[in-house]
Design a protein around this motif. Structure first.
Motif, PDB file in Angstrom:
ATOM      1  N   GLN A  43       0.856  -1.180   0.000  1.00  0.00           N
ATOM      2  CA  GLN A  43       0.000   0.000   0.000  1.00  0.00           C
ATOM      3  C   GLN A  43       0.893   1.231   0.000  1.00  0.00           C
ATOM      4  OE1 GLN A  43      -3.564  -0.066   2.623  1.00  0.00           O
ATOM      5  NE2 GLN A  43      -2.812  -2.069   3.273  1.00  0.00           N
ATOM      6  N   LYS A  88       1.543   5.248  -1.313  1.00  0.00           N
ATOM      7  CA  LYS A  88       0.926   6.477  -1.811  1.00  0.00           C
ATOM      8  C   LYS A  88       2.006   7.501  -2.104  1.00  0.00           C
ATOM      9  CE  LYS A  88      -2.986   8.068  -1.513  1.00  0.00           C
ATOM     10  NZ  LYS A  88      -4.158   8.918  -1.184  1.00  0.00           N
ATOM     11  N   SER A  98      -1.237   6.100  -6.281  1.00  0.00           N
ATOM     12  CA  SER A  98      -1.221   4.981  -5.335  1.00  0.00           C
ATOM     13  C   SER A  98      -0.915   3.676  -6.057  1.00  0.00           C
ATOM     14  CB  SER A  98      -2.582   4.868  -4.624  1.00  0.00           C
ATOM     15  OG  SER A  98      -3.613   4.654  -5.573  1.00  0.00           O
ATOM     16  N   GLN A 121     -13.523   2.487  -2.015  1.00  0.00           N
ATOM     17  CA  GLN A 121     -13.381   3.455  -0.938  1.00  0.00           C
ATOM     18  C   GLN A 121     -12.412   4.579  -1.331  1.00  0.00           C
ATOM     19  OE1 GLN A 121     -12.970   0.122  -0.544  1.00  0.00           O
ATOM     20  NE2 GLN A 121     -14.912  -0.337   0.503  1.00  0.00           N
ATOM     21  N   LEU A 122     -11.305   4.209  -1.991  1.00  0.00           N
ATOM     22  CA  LEU A 122     -10.314   5.211  -2.406  1.00  0.00           C
ATOM     23  C   LEU A 122     -10.904   6.150  -3.462  1.00  0.00           C
ATOM     24  CD1 LEU A 122      -7.326   6.153  -2.125  1.00  0.00           C
ATOM     25  CD2 LEU A 122      -6.815   4.705  -4.093  1.00  0.00           C
ATOM     26  N   GLN A 153     -13.104   8.484  -1.636  1.00  0.00           N
ATOM     27  CA  GLN A 153     -12.266   9.366  -0.805  1.00  0.00           C
ATOM     28  C   GLN A 153     -11.594  10.448  -1.660  1.00  0.00           C
ATOM     29  OE1 GLN A 153      -9.387   7.193   1.694  1.00  0.00           O
ATOM     30  NE2 GLN A 153      -7.898   8.769   1.190  1.00  0.00           N
ATOM     31  N   ASN A 154     -11.234  10.084  -2.884  1.00  0.00           N
ATOM     32  CA  ASN A 154     -10.567  11.027  -3.788  1.00  0.00           C
ATOM     33  C   ASN A 154     -11.545  11.959  -4.500  1.00  0.00           C
ATOM     34  OD1 ASN A 154      -8.027  10.049  -3.170  1.00  0.00           O
ATOM     35  ND2 ASN A 154      -7.949   8.637  -4.906  1.00  0.00           N
TER      36      ASN A 154
END
Length: 299
Positions: A194, A196, A201, A207-208, A211-212
């Protein structure tokens, strides 16, 4: 007398000119066909054995994800054997193999995958062997999926790391046409990888994406201006072709499919991969021609 000769010779010259032109075209076409047939294929299949294939988490009443994967693999195998049978025996020097990343903890799955690393050349290319390849791939890949689903231990999909550290060594050979088929829903996630770097990423999850802020109708502008995407892998893969099959976006975001494909398109382009396609999950019967055309380079 001179004019008469000219009248006779001009038609003859035209006939000769067009005759030579047609012969040249025919010869060029034959040469191109022979070149395509004599190509050596190095086909790799990268299978995502994450929970996308889970019957509990992702049931599909039309056709389960693992069954679709098996159908896609069958089409790849058939395209490979069709190619072998189109070549002269002495020209055959082709490979097909199957990979996972990370490797499953189940030793049986890893053992079966080794049996799916097939090399065919003029020394072993018997009719019996060529005819057995499709059945071998069909039966053994079925066992792999059945075993993975039975174990119910899904450790994720580390496709980013596969490109970063393995694809150059394991999927690319000089003087071969190198083709990588990736079976995945388009998401990537593995706990051990993982990374970033700003908005870049090594992983991608629903979810990402949320979130973005890539779940609104201005996602493209945000994606471009704020430099979202996968972390670039510093490798020149211009001698690799990639076919991504099985994109299966979350239904919670109407823009999810476009976002996933934007991530993949940007990433594959940065690695200088010129020939690639990214296809959604569909029934194997609908994907068969697409897969075989990609592998045989038919437009």
């Amino acid at each position: 007398m001179k004019n008469t000769l000219l009248k006779i010779s001009m038609p003859l010259l035209l006939v000769l000119f067009f005759s030579c032109k047609n012969e040249a075209k025919t010869e060029s076409k034959e040469t191109s066909t022979k070149s395509s047939v004599s190509e050596n294929y190095n086909i790799s299949i990268l299978v995502d054995l994450s929970d996308r294939i889970s019957l509990k988490k992702n049931p599909n009443p039309t056709m389960e994800i693992y069954q679709r994967d098996l159908g896609y693999i069958k089409s790849v195998s058939e395209a490979f054997t069709d190619h072998l049978k189109s070549k002269r025996m002495r020209q055959i020097d082709d490979k097909m193999q199957l990979f996972f990343n990370p490797e499953p903890e189940n030793p049986e799955i890893n053992s079966i995958s080794k049996e799916l690393r097939i090399t065919v050349n003029k020394d072993n290319a018997s009719k019996k062997f060529l005819n057995s390849i499709n059945d071998t791939y069909s039966s053994k890949t079925s066992k792999i999926y059945e075993s993975a689903i039975k174990d119910d231990k899904y450790i994720g999909s580390d496709i980013w790391n596969f490109f970063d550290s393995k694809v150059q060594d394991q999927c690319i050979d000089k003087d071969f046409r190198n083709i990588l088929i990736i079976l995945t829903d388009g998401y990537m996630f593995y706990e051990g990888t993982q990374i970033k770097d700003g908005n870049l990423s090594s992983y991608l999850t629903p979810q990402l994406i949320k979130q973005n802020g890539l779940n609104t109708n201005n996602w493209q502008k945000r994606f471009d201006e704020e430099n979202f995407g996968f972390i670039k892998v510093d490798t020149d893969l211009s001698n690799l072709e990639v076919l991504v099959l099985g994109i299966n976006p979350s239904k919670n975001n109407p823009f999810e499919e476009k976002v996933i494909k934007a991530y993949w398109t940007k990433w594959l382009s940065e690695m200088k991969i010129k020939h690639f396609e990214i296809k959604n999950a569909d029934l194997p019967s609908n994907m068969d021609k697409i897969i075989k055309d990609f592998i045989s380079e038919k437009e």
